[in-house]
Design an enzyme around this catalytic site. Structure first.
Site, PDB file in Angstrom:
ATOM      1  N   ASP A 117     -10.820   2.441   3.766  1.00  0.00           N
ATOM      2  CA  ASP A 117     -11.405   1.137   3.730  1.00  0.00           C
ATOM      3  C   ASP A 117     -12.767   0.789   3.479  1.00  0.00           C
ATOM      4  O   ASP A 117     -13.088  -0.246   3.002  1.00  0.00           O
ATOM      5  CB  ASP A 117     -10.977   0.586   5.220  1.00  0.00           C
ATOM      6  CG  ASP A 117      -9.752  -0.349   5.044  1.00  0.00           C
ATOM      7  OD1 ASP A 117      -9.401  -0.844   4.035  1.00  0.00           O
ATOM      8  OD2 ASP A 117      -8.903  -0.702   6.153  1.00  0.00           O
ATOM      9  N   GLN A 125      -4.352  -1.500   9.683  1.00  0.00           N
ATOM     10  CA  GLN A 125      -4.244  -2.820   9.140  1.00  0.00           C
ATOM     11  C   GLN A 125      -4.983  -3.903  10.180  1.00  0.00           C
ATOM     12  O   GLN A 125      -4.377  -3.892  11.272  1.00  0.00           O
ATOM     13  CB  GLN A 125      -2.796  -3.102   8.785  1.00  0.00           C
ATOM     14  CG  GLN A 125      -2.583  -4.425   8.282  1.00  0.00           C
ATOM     15  CD  GLN A 125      -3.144  -4.404   6.631  1.00  0.00           C
ATOM     16  OE1 GLN A 125      -3.339  -3.410   5.936  1.00  0.00           O
ATOM     17  NE2 GLN A 125      -3.318  -5.612   6.094  1.00  0.00           N
ATOM     18  N   LYS A 176       0.884  -1.105   0.074  1.00  0.00           N
ATOM     19  CA  LYS A 176       0.052   0.029   0.231  1.00  0.00           C
ATOM     20  C   LYS A 176       0.847   1.134  -0.173  1.00  0.00           C
ATOM     21  O   LYS A 176       0.585   2.094  -0.890  1.00  0.00           O
ATOM     22  CB  LYS A 176      -0.913   0.185   1.213  1.00  0.00           C
ATOM     23  CG  LYS A 176      -1.892  -1.036   1.196  1.00  0.00           C
ATOM     24  CD  LYS A 176      -2.798  -1.287   2.468  1.00  0.00           C
ATOM     25  CE  LYS A 176      -3.684  -2.360   2.391  1.00  0.00           C
ATOM     26  NZ  LYS A 176      -4.288  -2.982   3.570  1.00  0.00           N
TER      27      LYS A 176
HETATM   28  N1  GUN Z   1      -6.231  -6.868   6.346  1.00  0.00           N
HETATM   29  C1  GUN Z   1      -6.358  -7.704   5.114  1.00  0.00           C
HETATM   30  N2  GUN Z   1      -6.920  -6.980   4.248  1.00  0.00           N
HETATM   31  C2  GUN Z   1      -7.323  -5.782   4.677  1.00  0.00           C
HETATM   32  C3  GUN Z   1      -7.827  -4.457   4.146  1.00  0.00           C
HETATM   33  O1  GUN Z   1      -8.427  -4.487   3.101  1.00  0.00           O
HETATM   34  N3  GUN Z   1      -7.932  -3.376   4.984  1.00  0.00           N
HETATM   35  C4  GUN Z   1      -7.549  -3.476   6.300  1.00  0.00           C
HETATM   36  N4  GUN Z   1      -7.586  -2.520   7.247  1.00  0.00           N
HETATM   37  N5  GUN Z   1      -7.083  -4.664   6.862  1.00  0.00           N
HETATM   38  C5  GUN Z   1      -6.855  -5.688   6.031  1.00  0.00           C
END
Ligand code: GUN
Length: 302
Positions: A121, A98, A54
């Site tokens: 998100d 995350q 990311k």
């Molecule tokens: N953990 C795995 N995929 C995601 C996601 O799309 N967003 C977040 N915040 N955590 C994750």
């Protein structure tokens, strides 16, 4: 005839190019730089890898991006205070915590503490509600479902009046993609059926689908005879079914398999996403799109 392969890798690259231009224009014309913070608690290797991806993409697009690493034993109170700090920071337009979080932290409490207008998100209940209302109300679509919609639209499938069947009812894929596809408007306006573990005659529903979206987490669940000839098949499943030696690096890597029997299905479907290289590459890209949208909205840019 073999199906067209919908390359998430290529479509994601195309969207990133569009975003890069948008970001340059925002900087030049308005002196606004999209700001994204990713908060990582602990050292879960999969989470480190996701967050690194990311951050790398955010840098490439010219964002102001911050990676905020916190120790595994951070208290819930301190994490909530950190979220609040970024909620109040005008340079930050997107906050991502995350997941998963360590067991001593209430995940729901932390996600609900993010300002819904920075929740890139799309997990906050306010954004889930906005998505259900639809239209201009919908602010941040959750990234994987938003990516699925882009794949369908950009590969030229008509969604209006299409029979869309969604296999799976999770909060991060099944429920939101069903809601997205039933909204009135471009790239949606479909007749949507959601099927799940409690559904009778799963195959009968799938056979009706002009667009079949499978997010069940069961490798090879969807059999070729369940697929309507010429239909669009989106496979969201990413199942680790073993390990193999990478030809590039010589290291052991996971063998991934989708929820659809790809090799057989591609002889029947009109278009199909591969695993890997289908839905996967779209998720990070849609996170970037949400962050650009957030920055524009907060700066009053149309
Ligand atoms: N953990 C795995 N995929 C995601 C996601 O799309 N967003 C977040 N915040 N955590 C994750």
């Amino acid at each position: 005839m073999s199906a067209k392969i919908i390359s998430g890798k290529d479509i994601a690259a195309q969207i990133r190019e569009e975003l890069k231009k948008e970001v340059e224009e925002m900087k030049e014309k308005h002196n606004v730089i999209p700001g994204l913070v990713t908060i990582l608690v602990g050292e879960n290797p999969a989470s480190i890898s996701y967050v690194t991806g990311k951050q790398k993409t955010a840098h490439e697009l010219g964002f102001n991006s911050i990676q905020d690493d916190q120790p595994e034993d951070i208290s819930e109170e301190d994490l909530l205070a950190l979220v609040d700090k970024y909620n109040k920071d005008p340079q930050i337009h997107g906050i991502l915590v995350q997941l998963p979080l360590p067991k001593h932290i209430d995940e729901k409490k932390v996600l609900n503490a993010i300002d819904p207008d920075k929740d890139v998100d799309g997990f906050h209940p306010v954004n889930v509600g906005r998505l259900m209302i639809g239209g201009k109300e919908a602010k941040f679509l959750p990234c994987t479902p938003a990516g699925i919609q882009e794949l369908i639209v950009r590969s030229g499938f008509e969604t209006k009046g299409a029979e869309v069947v969604v296999v799976g009812r999770s909060n991060i894929v099944g429920k939101p993609i069903a809601n997205i596809m039933l909204q009135k408007g471009e790239g949606a306006n479909s007749t949507v059926t959601v099927v799940h573990t409690g559904t009778k005659n799963l195959d009968e529903h799938c056979k009706r689908a002009d667009i079949l979206i499978v997010a069940a987490g069961v490798p090879g669940l969807v059999k070729p005879e369940w697929i309507k000839p010429g239909s669009c098949v989106i496979d969201v499943g990413v199942n680790r079914v073993g390990e193999k030696k990478s030809e590039k690096t010589g290291k052991m890597i996971a063998i991934l398999r989708g929820d659809v029997d790809f090799e057989a299905a591609k002889e029947i479907a009109g278009a199909i996403t591969p695993v890997p290289g289908g839905v996967g590459p779209m998720t990070i890209t849609m996170l970037m799109k949400n962050t650009v949208k957030s920055a524009k909205t907060s700066a009053g840019i149309e």
